[in-house]
Design a protein around this motif. Structure first.
Motif, PDB file in Angstrom:
ATOM      1  N   GLY A  86      13.694  -2.913  95.731  1.00  0.00           N
ATOM      2  CA  GLY A  86      13.169  -4.126  96.347  1.00  0.00           C
ATOM      3  C   GLY A  86      12.728  -5.107  95.280  1.00  0.00           C
ATOM      4  O   GLY A  86      12.436  -4.720  94.148  1.00  0.00           O
ATOM      5  N   ILE A  87      12.692  -6.383  95.634  1.00  0.00           N
ATOM      6  CA  ILE A  87      12.272  -7.401  94.668  1.00  0.00           C
ATOM      7  C   ILE A  87      11.391  -8.439  95.340  1.00  0.00           C
ATOM      8  O   ILE A  87      11.643  -8.843  96.486  1.00  0.00           O
ATOM      9  CB  ILE A  87      13.496  -8.078  93.988  1.00  0.00           C
ATOM     10  N   VAL A  88      10.348  -8.833  94.634  1.00  0.00           N
ATOM     11  CA  VAL A  88       9.441  -9.903  95.077  1.00  0.00           C
ATOM     12  C   VAL A  88       9.489 -10.991  94.016  1.00  0.00           C
ATOM     13  O   VAL A  88       9.276 -10.720  92.833  1.00  0.00           O
ATOM     14  CB  VAL A  88       7.992  -9.402  95.229  1.00  0.00           C
ATOM     15  N   PHE A  89       9.755 -12.219  94.451  1.00  0.00           N
ATOM     16  CA  PHE A  89       9.891 -13.324  93.510  1.00  0.00           C
ATOM     17  C   PHE A  89       8.572 -14.064  93.318  1.00  0.00           C
ATOM     18  O   PHE A  89       7.628 -13.916  94.094  1.00  0.00           O
ATOM     19  CB  PHE A  89      10.969 -14.298  93.985  1.00  0.00           C
ATOM     20  N   GLN A  90       8.546 -14.891  92.295  1.00  0.00           N
ATOM     21  CA  GLN A  90       7.344 -15.629  91.925  1.00  0.00           C
ATOM     22  C   GLN A  90       6.903 -16.595  93.008  1.00  0.00           C
ATOM     23  O   GLN A  90       5.720 -16.685  93.328  1.00  0.00           O
ATOM     24  CB  GLN A  90       7.590 -16.397  90.623  1.00  0.00           C
ATOM     25  N   GLU A  91       7.832 -17.341  93.573  1.00  0.00           N
ATOM     26  CA  GLU A  91       7.483 -18.396  94.518  1.00  0.00           C
ATOM     27  C   GLU A  91       8.090 -18.094  95.887  1.00  0.00           C
ATOM     28  O   GLU A  91       9.297 -18.236  96.076  1.00  0.00           O
ATOM     29  CB  GLU A  91       7.989 -19.742  93.999  1.00  0.00           C
ATOM     30  N   PRO A  92       7.266 -17.645  96.858  1.00  0.00           N
ATOM     31  CA  PRO A  92       7.801 -17.306  98.173  1.00  0.00           C
ATOM     32  C   PRO A  92       8.409 -18.488  98.913  1.00  0.00           C
ATOM     33  O   PRO A  92       9.205 -18.304  99.826  1.00  0.00           O
ATOM     34  CB  PRO A  92       6.579 -16.749  98.916  1.00  0.00           C
ATOM     35  N   ARG A  93       8.055 -19.710  98.540  1.00  0.00           N
ATOM     36  CA  ARG A  93       8.657 -20.873  99.201  1.00  0.00           C
ATOM     37  C   ARG A  93      10.173 -20.865  99.045  1.00  0.00           C
ATOM     38  O   ARG A  93      10.909 -21.292  99.941  1.00  0.00           O
ATOM     39  CB  ARG A  93       8.093 -22.171  98.610  1.00  0.00           C
ATOM     40  N   ALA A 157       6.614 -11.868 101.686  1.00  0.00           N
ATOM     41  CA  ALA A 157       7.665 -11.488 100.742  1.00  0.00           C
ATOM     42  C   ALA A 157       7.514 -10.028 100.330  1.00  0.00           C
ATOM     43  O   ALA A 157       8.515  -9.307 100.179  1.00  0.00           O
ATOM     44  CB  ALA A 157       7.618 -12.400  99.516  1.00  0.00           C
ATOM     45  N   LEU A 158       6.285  -9.580 100.160  1.00  0.00           N
ATOM     46  CA  LEU A 158       6.034  -8.191  99.813  1.00  0.00           C
ATOM     47  C   LEU A 158       6.429  -7.263 100.967  1.00  0.00           C
ATOM     48  O   LEU A 158       7.037  -6.203 100.752  1.00  0.00           O
ATOM     49  CB  LEU A 158       4.557  -8.005  99.461  1.00  0.00           C
ATOM     50  N   ALA A 159       6.118  -7.676 102.188  1.00  0.00           N
ATOM     51  CA  ALA A 159       6.508  -6.884 103.361  1.00  0.00           C
ATOM     52  C   ALA A 159       8.026  -6.757 103.450  1.00  0.00           C
ATOM     53  O   ALA A 159       8.555  -5.675 103.754  1.00  0.00           O
ATOM     54  CB  ALA A 159       5.958  -7.523 104.634  1.00  0.00           C
ATOM     55  N   MET A 160       8.749  -7.837 103.184  1.00  0.00           N
ATOM     56  CA  MET A 160      10.206  -7.806 103.208  1.00  0.00           C
ATOM     57  C   MET A 160      10.751  -6.851 102.152  1.00  0.00           C
ATOM     58  O   MET A 160      11.683  -6.085 102.402  1.00  0.00           O
ATOM     59  CB  MET A 160      10.769  -9.215 102.984  1.00  0.00           C
ATOM     60  N   ILE A 170      10.714  -4.342  92.016  1.00  0.00           N
ATOM     61  CA  ILE A 170      10.690  -5.307  90.926  1.00  0.00           C
ATOM     62  C   ILE A 170       9.845  -6.484  91.388  1.00  0.00           C
ATOM     63  O   ILE A 170      10.145  -7.116  92.401  1.00  0.00           O
ATOM     64  CB  ILE A 170      12.111  -5.785  90.564  1.00  0.00           C
ATOM     65  N   ALA A 171       8.776  -6.761  90.659  1.00  0.00           N
ATOM     66  CA  ALA A 171       7.875  -7.864  91.000  1.00  0.00           C
ATOM     67  C   ALA A 171       7.959  -8.901  89.896  1.00  0.00           C
ATOM     68  O   ALA A 171       7.485  -8.669  88.783  1.00  0.00           O
ATOM     69  CB  ALA A 171       6.447  -7.349  91.165  1.00  0.00           C
ATOM     70  N   ASP A 172       8.583 -10.041  90.200  1.00  0.00           N
ATOM     71  CA  ASP A 172       8.814 -11.078  89.195  1.00  0.00           C
ATOM     72  C   ASP A 172       7.708 -12.131  89.274  1.00  0.00           C
ATOM     73  O   ASP A 172       7.785 -13.071  90.049  1.00  0.00           O
ATOM     74  CB  ASP A 172      10.188 -11.717  89.421  1.00  0.00           C
TER      75      ASP A 172
END
Length: 263
Positions: A86-93, A157-160, A170-172
């Motif tokens: 899984g990946i979480v990006f810096q800007e959820p927008r 975004a984290l839930a997704m 991966i948390a960017d």
């Protein structure tokens, strides 16, 4: 499950922006990739999931549990995204679709990787919203991203990213766009979920103070190359490269000091 990156190089427009990067994320490990803007840390993360921008080419090796990911056709690689990694990006927008409810976006991830029906996926989406501490999850999942705060969008975004229980997250730079108070809340939530699921973590940041809170091993990048690689405790106590020393000076200019983890 383990991730092994060997001699990864990335070129864009004939310019090498990542040069011979190698590291490993063993099962259950928490690795930090740290560097200033432009150091190549985010591109390294995108290469793992085959999400590099158009025109970028990568060479080397990226193996997930013995399977080579680099060069894998996108249709096959898509099976690993979300399910295994899984990946979480810096800007959820930019990560969230502005014209779909957040519940639909969480449930889509579930339906892609499981046999859940639409109704089952919606119920799971509500449960995932509750799991990341979104307020009134039953009504929140019916909202659109613009109706939520920045911290709430990052929780979506984290839930997704975690809905299908991946083995590696991966948390960017997932907290960079948030204010300090919300940043601390999201970091605590992320770490608690990682520990709860027993998953591995690859955390990307430019902040050594943050790295000290989330990772046990660190890789320091500058201009696409590894400058230092070792336990976070060593990076904090006896940094050997000028890059790490500068990052440490920046960190100690805040309320954080070596050995302190509550800043």
């Amino acid at each position: 499950m383990s991730l092994i990156v060997e001699d990864l190089s990335i070129e864009i427009g004939g310019r090498r922006v990542v040069d011979g990067v190698s590291f490993e994320v063993p099962d259950g490990a928490r690795l930090g990739i740290i560097g200033e803007s432009g150091s190549g840390k985010s591109l390294t993360a995108l290469a793992i999931l085959g999400l590099l921008p158009d025109g970028a080419t990568a060479s080397g090796s990226i193996r997930w549990n013995g399977t080579e990911l680099l060069g894998m056709p996108d249709r096959r690689l898509a099976r690993f995204r979300g399910d295994d990694i899984g990946i979480v990006f810096q800007e959820p927008r930019t990560a969230l679709n502005p014209i779909r409810t957040v519940g639909r976006q969480i449930s889509e991830s579930i339906r892609i990787h499981t046999a859940a029906t639409r109704r089952e996926a919606r119920a799971r989406a509500i449960e995932e919203a509750r799991r990341v501490h979104l307020p009134e999850p039953e009504s929140t999942v019916a909202k659109y991203p613009h109706q939520l705060s920045g911290g709430q969008r990052q929780r979506v975004a984290l839930a997704m990213a975690l809905a299908c229980r991946p083995q590696l997250l991966i948390a960017d730079e997932p907290t960079t766009a948030l204010d300090v108070t919300i940043q601390a809340e999201v970091l605590r939530l992320l770490l608690s979920l990682v520990e709860e699921e027993g998953m591995s973590l690859m955390f990307i940041t430019h902040d050594l103070a943050v790295l000290a809170q989330v990772a046990t091993h660190g890789v320091v990048l500058e201009n696409g190359r590894i400058m230092e690689n070792g336990p976070v405790s060593t990076l904090l106590s006896t940094p050997s490269s000028p890059v790490t020393q500068a990052l440490l000076r920046d960190a100690t200019a805040t309320l954080w000091r070596p050995g302190r983890t509550d800043a």
